[in-house]
Design a protein around this motif. Structure first.
Motif, PDB file in Angstrom:
ATOM      1  N   GLY A  55       3.634   6.031  -5.514  1.00 46.55           N
ATOM      2  CA  GLY A  55       3.431   6.116  -6.965  1.00 46.55           C
ATOM      3  C   GLY A  55       2.130   7.392  -7.133  1.00 46.55           C
ATOM      4  O   GLY A  55       2.318   8.237  -8.080  1.00 46.55           O
ATOM      5  N   ARG A  56       1.055   7.334  -6.396  1.00 42.28           N
ATOM      6  CA  ARG A  56       0.115   8.243  -6.446  1.00 42.28           C
ATOM      7  C   ARG A  56       0.558   9.709  -6.027  1.00 42.28           C
ATOM      8  O   ARG A  56       0.141  10.848  -6.818  1.00 42.28           O
ATOM      9  CB  ARG A  56      -1.149   8.068  -5.604  1.00 42.28           C
ATOM     10  CG  ARG A  56      -1.958   6.796  -5.911  1.00 42.28           C
ATOM     11  CD  ARG A  56      -2.811   6.404  -5.117  1.00 42.28           C
ATOM     12  NE  ARG A  56      -3.512   5.276  -5.508  1.00 42.28           N
ATOM     13  CZ  ARG A  56      -4.824   4.685  -4.452  1.00 42.28           C
ATOM     14  NH1 ARG A  56      -4.930   5.254  -3.508  1.00 42.28           N
ATOM     15  NH2 ARG A  56      -5.303   3.705  -5.046  1.00 42.28           N
ATOM     16  N   GLU A  70       0.743  -1.172  -0.131  1.00 43.68           N
ATOM     17  CA  GLU A  70      -0.023   0.056   0.018  1.00 43.68           C
ATOM     18  C   GLU A  70       0.871   1.256   0.243  1.00 43.68           C
ATOM     19  O   GLU A  70       0.306   2.243  -0.878  1.00 43.68           O
ATOM     20  CB  GLU A  70      -0.892  -0.136   1.150  1.00 43.68           C
ATOM     21  CG  GLU A  70      -2.046   1.177   1.478  1.00 43.68           C
ATOM     22  CD  GLU A  70      -3.065   1.015   0.195  1.00 43.68           C
ATOM     23  OE1 GLU A  70      -3.562   2.052  -0.169  1.00 43.68           O
ATOM     24  OE2 GLU A  70      -3.328   0.000  -0.406  1.00 43.68           O
ATOM     25  N   LEU A  71       2.173   1.307   0.816  1.00 43.48           N
ATOM     26  CA  LEU A  71       2.879   2.177   0.872  1.00 43.48           C
ATOM     27  C   LEU A  71       3.396   2.930  -0.551  1.00 43.48           C
ATOM     28  O   LEU A  71       3.420   3.866  -1.117  1.00 43.48           O
ATOM     29  CB  LEU A  71       4.086   2.219   1.779  1.00 43.48           C
ATOM     30  CG  LEU A  71       5.119   3.097   2.123  1.00 43.48           C
ATOM     31  CD1 LEU A  71       4.284   4.426   2.516  1.00 43.48           C
ATOM     32  CD2 LEU A  71       6.249   2.826   2.912  1.00 43.48           C
ATOM     33  N   GLY A 127       2.246  15.033  -7.622  1.00 43.44           N
ATOM     34  CA  GLY A 127       3.046  16.364  -7.975  1.00 43.44           C
ATOM     35  C   GLY A 127       3.189  16.813  -9.223  1.00 43.44           C
ATOM     36  O   GLY A 127       3.276  17.914  -9.579  1.00 43.44           O
ATOM     37  N   VAL A 128       3.006  15.707 -10.518  1.00 45.42           N
ATOM     38  CA  VAL A 128       3.019  16.314 -11.866  1.00 45.42           C
ATOM     39  C   VAL A 128       1.898  17.067 -12.010  1.00 45.42           C
ATOM     40  O   VAL A 128       2.043  18.049 -12.646  1.00 45.42           O
ATOM     41  CB  VAL A 128       3.394  15.031 -12.696  1.00 45.42           C
ATOM     42  CG1 VAL A 128       3.088  15.610 -13.997  1.00 45.42           C
ATOM     43  CG2 VAL A 128       4.560  14.585 -12.295  1.00 45.42           C
TER      44      VAL A 128
END
Length: 456
Positions: free
Chosen positions: A195-196, A189-190, A201-202
């Motif tokens: 990744g999310r 989950e981490l 951020g992008v």
């Protein structure tokens, strides 16, 4: 046994020898009767209790005489210590007990009985030299039995603890496996969250760039909108001035209409005053003419003066269905008279009389609220201890006086009504039905009213 003239609490003149079954002083000192094993004490107390109730009063020590009045089981349970003390301290009592046991329970005095407790008790009572060893043997057996019971209990606790320990170990292994699985799931989950976060951020950077472009575009559009706003503001001011002028004209029109209405109202009031004065004048003239001609007020018509005929009195109908009852209830000024207990004992006889009255009155109140008919319910007053002080609105509740039947009250109510008024009497009493129909009332069976009340 001792002669009856001897005192029961005094020791004998000469102690019996060893062959008599009573121990000498040396043997007496060897045993502490109150310190005997519990099983031996209970056995001796039971035997002494059985003999106590059969002995002559002279052979019973004074302190044991109250115990002798108990049942044998209660003697042994309540007076056990007193019985042992009496056997130990009173040779006469002990001799009497032994003689009774030899005569009635000779098997209880067998020192060689197979039961160690019975043999020890017999040896103690007989004063045998082996009594001490037999008592010690019983005590040893009791102690061994106790130790074995404690050992078995300890072993059972150990086995239970071992089982619980194995269960705890299994739970611990299962908990470790679940913790390891949870750790793996949290790490996965981490990774997903990381990744999310990179994706967000992008997206945030792109949004900031778009916001900067939007600000620049807004600044350019602001200059254009400023000129448009000035133009629209001037146009709005012109429209506001035009609306103010229209509102002023409308207020003047309303004021003129109000003046016209006031004038019309004053003129109508004046006409009404003149018309009222004219009517009063005409009324006074008519009254003066009546007095002058001596003509009285009459409600008779010419047809009432015809002789040789009579109008008769119309007999009331029998109502057999709820629809006909509804039509009668819809007549102006209809009056419903209800034979209370006749209806309640038809509809819900399982209730008490007070509950029957309360239920019927509540249903009749709902019927009045729906139909606006006058409702009177009559109950027999016999046996009624407390008459309710207040009743629901629209329902008149009457109780017959002592010695008066509710049927007679219903007949009086029918007779008191003026001819022509719609009158409905609810009862299944045929005698009442016959009399009220003769009086012009419509008779409704109790079942029909109950069916109508069920729809209220």
């Amino acid at each position: 046994m001792l002669p009856s003239s001897a005192h029961p609490d005094e020791p004998e003149e000469s102690a019996p020898g060893p062959g008599s079954g009573v121990p000498d002083d040396d043997e007496e000192r060897e045993l502490d009767w109150l310190a005997l094993p519990e099983s031996v004490r209970d056995r001796i107390a039971t035997l002494a209790a059985a003999a106590l109730g059969k002995l002559p009063p002279d052979d019973v020590p004074r302190q044991l005489r109250p115990v002798a009045r108990f049942a044998p089981a209660k003697r042994a349970r309540v007076g056990g210590n007193a019985l042992l003390t009496g056997l130990k301290d009173s040779p006469r009592f002990r001799t009497a007990v032994l003689e009774w046991l030899r005569e009635h329970r000779h098997d209880a005095l067998d020192p060689n009985a197979g039961d160690s407790v019975a043999s020890a008790a017999a040896a103690v009572l007989l004063g045998e030299s082996s009594a001490s060893s037999r008592v010690r043997l019983v005590a040893k057996h009791a102690e061994e039995t106790t130790l074995r019971a404690e050992r078995d209990a300890a072993l059972a606790r150990v086995r239970k603890l071992e089982t619980e320990l194995a269960s705890v170990r299994d739970e611990l292994r299962q908990a470790r496996a679940e913790a390891e699985q949870a750790r793996s799931e949290r790490e996965a989950e981490l990774d997903k969250l990381r990744g999310r976060l990179r994706e967000q951020g992008v997206a945030l950077r792109q949004a900031r760039d778009a916001a900067d472009e939007a600000k620049a575009e807004a600044a350019r559009a602001g200059a254009d909108r400023a000129g448009e706003i000035e133009r629209l503001t001037a146009q709005l001011e012109r429209e506001r001035q035009r609306a103010a002028a229209e509102r002023a004209r409308a207020e003047r029109a309303v004021a003129e209409a109000e003046v016209a209405r006031q004038s019309a109202r004053e003129a109508r009031d004046a006409d009404e005053v003149r018309l009222g004065l004219l009517l009063d004048t005409l009324g006074g003239a008519v009254d003066g003419l009546r007095r002058e001609l001596s003509v009285g007020v009459t409600r008779r018509s010419p047809a009432d003066t015809v002789r040789g005929a009579s109008a008769g009195r119309r007999t009331g109908d029998r109502v057999s269905d709820a629809e006909t009852l509804d039509r009668l209830l819809a007549l102006p000024k209809a009056h419903v008279v209800v034979d209370g207990y006749n209806v309640t004992k038809t509809g819900y006889p399982e209730l008490t009389l007070a509950e029957q009255r309360r239920r019927l009155i509540g249903q009749l109140a709902a019927l009045h609220a729906r139909t606006h008919a006058e409702v009177t319910v009559v109950f027999d007053g016999a046996g009624v201890t407390s008459i309710p002080a207040a009743n629901p609105r629209g329902v008149r509740v009457l109780f017959s006086d002592p010695g008066v039947l509710a049927d007679d009250v219903i007949r009086e109510l029918v007779a008191s009504e003026p001819p022509g008024r719609p009158l409905i009497v609810v009862t299944s009493d045929q005698a009442v039905v016959t009399s009220v129909r003769a009086g012009g009332a419509h008779a409704v069976p109790s079942a029909v009213l109950l069916a109508r009340l069920g729809r209220v």
